[in-house]
Design a protein around this motif. Sequence first.
Motif, PDB file in Angstrom:
ATOM      1  N   ALA A 118       0.874  -1.167   0.000  1.00  0.00           N
ATOM      2  CA  ALA A 118       0.000   0.000   0.000  1.00  0.00           C
ATOM      3  C   ALA A 118       0.912   1.218   0.000  1.00  0.00           C
ATOM      4  CB  ALA A 118      -0.879  -0.004   1.242  1.00  0.00           C
ATOM      5  N   ALA A 119       0.586   2.220  -0.820  1.00  0.00           N
ATOM      6  CA  ALA A 119       1.473   3.378  -0.922  1.00  0.00           C
ATOM      7  C   ALA A 119       0.675   4.659  -1.068  1.00  0.00           C
ATOM      8  CB  ALA A 119       2.412   3.214  -2.117  1.00  0.00           C
ATOM      9  N   GLY A 120       1.330   5.762  -0.732  1.00  0.00           N
ATOM     10  CA  GLY A 120       0.743   7.078  -0.923  1.00  0.00           C
ATOM     11  C   GLY A 120       1.103   7.607  -2.300  1.00  0.00           C
ATOM     12  N   PHE A 202       4.108   9.304   8.919  1.00  0.00           N
ATOM     13  CA  PHE A 202       3.913   9.648   7.518  1.00  0.00           C
ATOM     14  C   PHE A 202       4.733  10.899   7.207  1.00  0.00           C
ATOM     15  CE2 PHE A 202      -0.162   7.244   8.164  1.00  0.00           C
ATOM     16  CZ  PHE A 202       0.049   6.281   7.189  1.00  0.00           C
ATOM     17  N   GLU A 203       4.770  11.276   5.924  1.00  0.00           N
ATOM     18  CA  GLU A 203       5.631  12.361   5.480  1.00  0.00           C
ATOM     19  C   GLU A 203       5.029  13.722   5.815  1.00  0.00           C
ATOM     20  OE1 GLU A 203       4.247   9.985   3.295  1.00  0.00           O
ATOM     21  OE2 GLU A 203       5.893   8.734   4.008  1.00  0.00           O
ATOM     22  N   VAL A 219       4.979   6.678  -2.435  1.00  0.00           N
ATOM     23  CA  VAL A 219       5.853   6.552  -1.261  1.00  0.00           C
ATOM     24  C   VAL A 219       5.258   5.542  -0.282  1.00  0.00           C
ATOM     25  CG1 VAL A 219       4.759   8.570  -0.152  1.00  0.00           C
ATOM     26  CG2 VAL A 219       7.025   7.820   0.617  1.00  0.00           C
ATOM     27  N   GLY A 220       6.152   4.746   0.306  1.00  0.00           N
ATOM     28  CA  GLY A 220       5.711   3.734   1.264  1.00  0.00           C
ATOM     29  C   GLY A 220       6.829   3.333   2.204  1.00  0.00           C
ATOM     30  N   MET A 221       6.618   2.234   2.922  1.00  0.00           N
ATOM     31  CA  MET A 221       7.554   1.848   3.988  1.00  0.00           C
ATOM     32  C   MET A 221       8.039   0.407   3.843  1.00  0.00           C
ATOM     33  SD  MET A 221       5.388   3.499   7.143  1.00  0.00           S
ATOM     34  CE  MET A 221       4.547   5.083   6.971  1.00  0.00           C
ATOM     35  N   THR A 244      -3.317   3.910  -1.908  1.00  0.00           N
ATOM     36  CA  THR A 244      -4.416   3.891  -0.938  1.00  0.00           C
ATOM     37  C   THR A 244      -4.816   5.288  -0.478  1.00  0.00           C
ATOM     38  OG1 THR A 244      -2.803   3.544   0.807  1.00  0.00           O
ATOM     39  CG2 THR A 244      -3.926   1.586  -0.051  1.00  0.00           C
ATOM     40  N   ASN A 245      -3.970   6.256  -0.755  1.00  0.00           N
ATOM     41  CA  ASN A 245      -4.263   7.639  -0.371  1.00  0.00           C
ATOM     42  C   ASN A 245      -3.340   8.562  -1.153  1.00  0.00           C
ATOM     43  OD1 ASN A 245      -2.374   6.204   1.629  1.00  0.00           O
ATOM     44  ND2 ASN A 245      -1.820   8.353   1.838  1.00  0.00           N
ATOM     45  N   ALA A 247      -0.651  11.474  -1.121  1.00  0.00           N
ATOM     46  CA  ALA A 247       0.248  12.170  -0.202  1.00  0.00           C
ATOM     47  C   ALA A 247      -0.129  13.652  -0.188  1.00  0.00           C
ATOM     48  CB  ALA A 247       1.685  11.987  -0.665  1.00  0.00           C
ATOM     49  N   ALA A 257      -2.947  11.784   6.157  1.00  0.00           N
ATOM     50  CA  ALA A 257      -2.700  10.352   5.948  1.00  0.00           C
ATOM     51  C   ALA A 257      -3.049   9.594   7.226  1.00  0.00           C
ATOM     52  CB  ALA A 257      -1.236  10.132   5.588  1.00  0.00           C
ATOM     53  N   VAL A 262      -5.785   3.579   4.540  1.00  0.00           N
ATOM     54  CA  VAL A 262      -4.925   2.642   3.805  1.00  0.00           C
ATOM     55  C   VAL A 262      -5.584   1.265   3.744  1.00  0.00           C
ATOM     56  CG1 VAL A 262      -2.715   1.414   3.915  1.00  0.00           C
ATOM     57  CG2 VAL A 262      -2.782   3.884   4.322  1.00  0.00           C
TER      58      VAL A 262
HETATM   59 CL1  6GU Z   1       1.134   8.610   2.361  1.00  0.00          CL
HETATM   60  N1  6GU Z   1       3.244   7.322   3.114  1.00  0.00           N
HETATM   61  C1  6GU Z   1       3.934   6.250   3.423  1.00  0.00           C
HETATM   62  N2  6GU Z   1       5.213   6.418   3.814  1.00  0.00           N
HETATM   63  N3  6GU Z   1       3.449   5.011   3.390  1.00  0.00           N
HETATM   64  C2  6GU Z   1       2.185   4.875   2.998  1.00  0.00           C
HETATM   65  C3  6GU Z   1       1.400   5.951   2.658  1.00  0.00           C
HETATM   66  C4  6GU Z   1       1.986   7.197   2.733  1.00  0.00           C
HETATM   67  N4  6GU Z   1       0.189   5.481   2.304  1.00  0.00           N
HETATM   68  C5  6GU Z   1       0.219   4.158   2.431  1.00  0.00           C
HETATM   69  N5  6GU Z   1       1.436   3.774   2.848  1.00  0.00           N
END
Ligand code: 6GU
Length: 287
Positions: A118-120, A202-203, A219-221, A244-245, A247, A257, A262
Amino acid sequence: PESSTGYSYEDCQATADWLLSQTAVRPLVGIVCGSGLGGLAEALKDQVAFNYRDIPNFPQSTVHGHAGRLVFGTLKGRPCVCMQGRFHLYEGYAIQKITMPMRIFKLLGVETVILTNAAGGLNQDYKVGDIMIIKDHLNMPGFAGNNPLAGPNDERFGVRFPCMSDAYDRELQQMALDVGSELGYSNFLREGVYCVLGGPSFETIAECRMLHKLGADAVGMSTVHEVIVARHCGMRVFALSLITNKAVMNYDSEEKANHEEVLQTGKQRAEQLERLVSTIVTRLEHN
Ligand code: 6GU
């Protein structure tokens, strides 16, 4: 020699041998399910599943939304192994622990690894629910010296200085575009650059604007550490981000966020993402 995993080659071999003694499945494909995307594991037929805590030497999962099971089975007849729940830097694990399962995949006989996350969305053209084929990455923790291959190198896994310009298999990216088109997914399928950060916060807005300027689309982790270790030991890699969202990029934005959003988006798009992955799996060719 001491291995860079914190786990020696022999430790990894012992874990793989134990798993192979518990199941008749001989997986050629290894799948890693991201937050809220564990449904792919449920789709496996003739399952043999192991809780991470029951696997010798295996790290443990702590995050809400991650089940923490290694599931063997078949996807339309193709033998697969699936991580339902992964390990993250923000849980406090050493980076070698996070990536240890990739070496287990390799020793199980896996040739192709498919990862989801899942990422922004940083790219302003992206919408929530888009699926992004990862074509490249920015490894921000790596810039700061936090690379899963740091430390002594065991040549039985791979070379000291592995190439990363070919990390994401181009044929598989093209196949995903073709499959996506056949499934009618083209209007929400993207190709882009994934940037990994350590999290768990989050950022900030300034950070999002910086990452976007640096060429990141999402962006993600997660994911990037696993990709590096998978490529080091010679497995083919394909990876997808579910956006999923968006940024937050502007100071007048009301958006924030949050983890619930997410997981919620994951539920809505999960079925299509699973179909995309399972169709790709059935078209893979292995030696
Ligand atoms: Cl907005 N940022 C990060 N770092 N990880 C995420 C995310 C955002 N949305 C889902 N995973």
